[in-house]
Design an enzyme around this catalytic site. Structure first.
Site, PDB file in Angstrom:
ATOM      1  N   CYS A 145      21.674  33.276  10.984  1.00 20.01           N
ATOM      2  CA  CYS A 145      21.672  33.827  12.333  1.00 20.01           C
ATOM      3  C   CYS A 145      22.946  33.354  13.058  1.00 20.01           C
ATOM      4  O   CYS A 145      24.049  33.585  12.582  1.00 20.01           O
ATOM      5  CB  CYS A 145      20.379  33.422  13.029  1.00 20.01           C
ATOM      6  SG  CYS A 145      20.122  34.087  14.678  1.00 20.01           S
ATOM      7  N   ASP A 202      19.045  45.658  10.527  1.00 21.85           N
ATOM      8  CA  ASP A 202      19.271  44.663  11.574  1.00 21.85           C
ATOM      9  C   ASP A 202      20.061  45.310  12.704  1.00 21.85           C
ATOM     10  O   ASP A 202      21.274  45.532  12.568  1.00 21.85           O
ATOM     11  CB  ASP A 202      20.054  43.481  10.984  1.00 21.85           C
ATOM     12  CG  ASP A 202      20.300  42.363  11.981  1.00 21.85           C
ATOM     13  OD1 ASP A 202      20.070  42.567  13.189  1.00 21.85           O
ATOM     14  OD2 ASP A 202      20.745  41.274  11.543  1.00 21.85           O
ATOM     15  N   HIS A 234      16.871  41.559  10.586  1.00 22.72           N
ATOM     16  CA  HIS A 234      17.466  40.253  10.870  1.00 22.72           C
ATOM     17  C   HIS A 234      16.459  39.161  10.487  1.00 22.72           C
ATOM     18  O   HIS A 234      15.249  39.360  10.561  1.00 22.72           O
ATOM     19  CB  HIS A 234      17.786  40.162  12.363  1.00 22.72           C
ATOM     20  CG  HIS A 234      18.613  38.977  12.726  1.00 22.72           C
ATOM     21  ND1 HIS A 234      19.969  38.906  12.470  1.00 22.72           N
ATOM     22  CD2 HIS A 234      18.295  37.796  13.333  1.00 22.72           C
ATOM     23  CE1 HIS A 234      20.440  37.749  12.897  1.00 22.72           C
ATOM     24  NE2 HIS A 234      19.444  37.052  13.415  1.00 22.72           N
TER      25      HIS A 234
END
Length: 267
Positions: A145, A202, A234
């Site tokens: 991330c 995502d 994601h």
């Protein structure tokens, strides 16, 4: 083995999945440490095999939720495979995302941490690894991330690394005084091998940005590959969240270990 509970995960992460992975500490040395940085002692999670020395080093860049149980477990997974893993809490000067009540509070913490300081924090983490039985001539970084973004940036910052593996790290975005550059801005300056792992579903990372990143890495002749899992969202590796996709996560983990074997483990 230390018992883990859902309270060990980030407060803002939501309901914790029962399918979360729990890696045992048996055969490992694991501990919370403080790493001198010159700007305060930085908390970090440390894991390595219980015996031996000269371990290859893996730095782990935490996701937006901070240094919580998911990141600690990833460190133990690497340690169980013979690595010395260090996961530094590079947000410690501005707040603790793992204790933040919601995403808005987490964003305020993240945006307050200058990229330049994070880069030197990782330098300090490598120095700590070198003094703790690590072989930093065989070192790499991986990140998830926001930490995936950091892995891209640190790949450019430290060309002595042997590899970088960013997982779904954003490639472009708004520029601020604390975050003046994004991976797309520095792609042509990266000199080390990179394996990027991304989800095709995502919305925070458009596919055209991934294509642009590939093109820029290609122009720079970087030995890089970006793998996109078409239906993965994601955080598809985050086994404690509903975003987890076992098939994509397991394949990406396999690719990660193969990449490290080829690029890092060689003497």
């Amino acid at each position: 083995m230390t018992e883990r509970s859902t309270s060990d995960y980030a407060r803002a992460a939501g309901a914790i999945s029962s399918q979360r992975i729990a890696t045992p500490e048996k055969g490992l040395e694991v501990k919370e440490v403080r790493i001198p940085t010159g700007r305060g002692d930085m908390p970090a999670y440390f894991a390595k095999p219980a015996t031996g020395t000269g371990f290859p080093v893996i730095l782990i860049a935490q996701e937006i939720f901070g240094l919580h149980e998911h990141i600690r477990d990833i460190a133990r997974r690497f340690a169980a495979l013979g690595y010395l893993a260090v996961a530094p809490d590079y947000f410690f000067r501005v707040g603790d995302p793992s204790a933040a009540p919601d995403i808005a509070a987490i964003r305020r913490i993240i945006l307050a941490a200058p990229d330049s300081g994070v880069m030197t924090d990782f330098d300090s983490a490598l120095d700590f690894a070198a003094a703790s039985a690590g072989d930093v001539s065989r070192s790499a970084i991986t990140g998830f991330c926001w930490g995936g973004r950091m892995a891209w940036l640190y790949a450019r910052h430290n060309p002595r690394l042997r590899a970088a593996i960013p997982w779904y790290g954003r490639l472009g975005g708004d520029k601020t005084a604390n975050q003046p550059l994004w991976p797309l801005d520095i792609a042509q300056e990266i000199e080390i091998p990179v394996l990027g792992l991304y989800g095709g579903a995502d919305p925070s990372i458009p596919l055209d940005q991934i294509d642009e990143m590939r093109a820029k890495l290609g122009e720079a002749a970087v030995p890089a590959e970006i793998v996109v899992y078409a239906d993965a969202p994601h955080a598809f590796f985050a086994d404690y969240r509903e975003s987890y996709r076992p098939e994509a996560a397991q394949d990406a983990w396999r690719r990660t270990l193969e990449f490290l074997r080829e690029r890092v483990l060689q003497e």
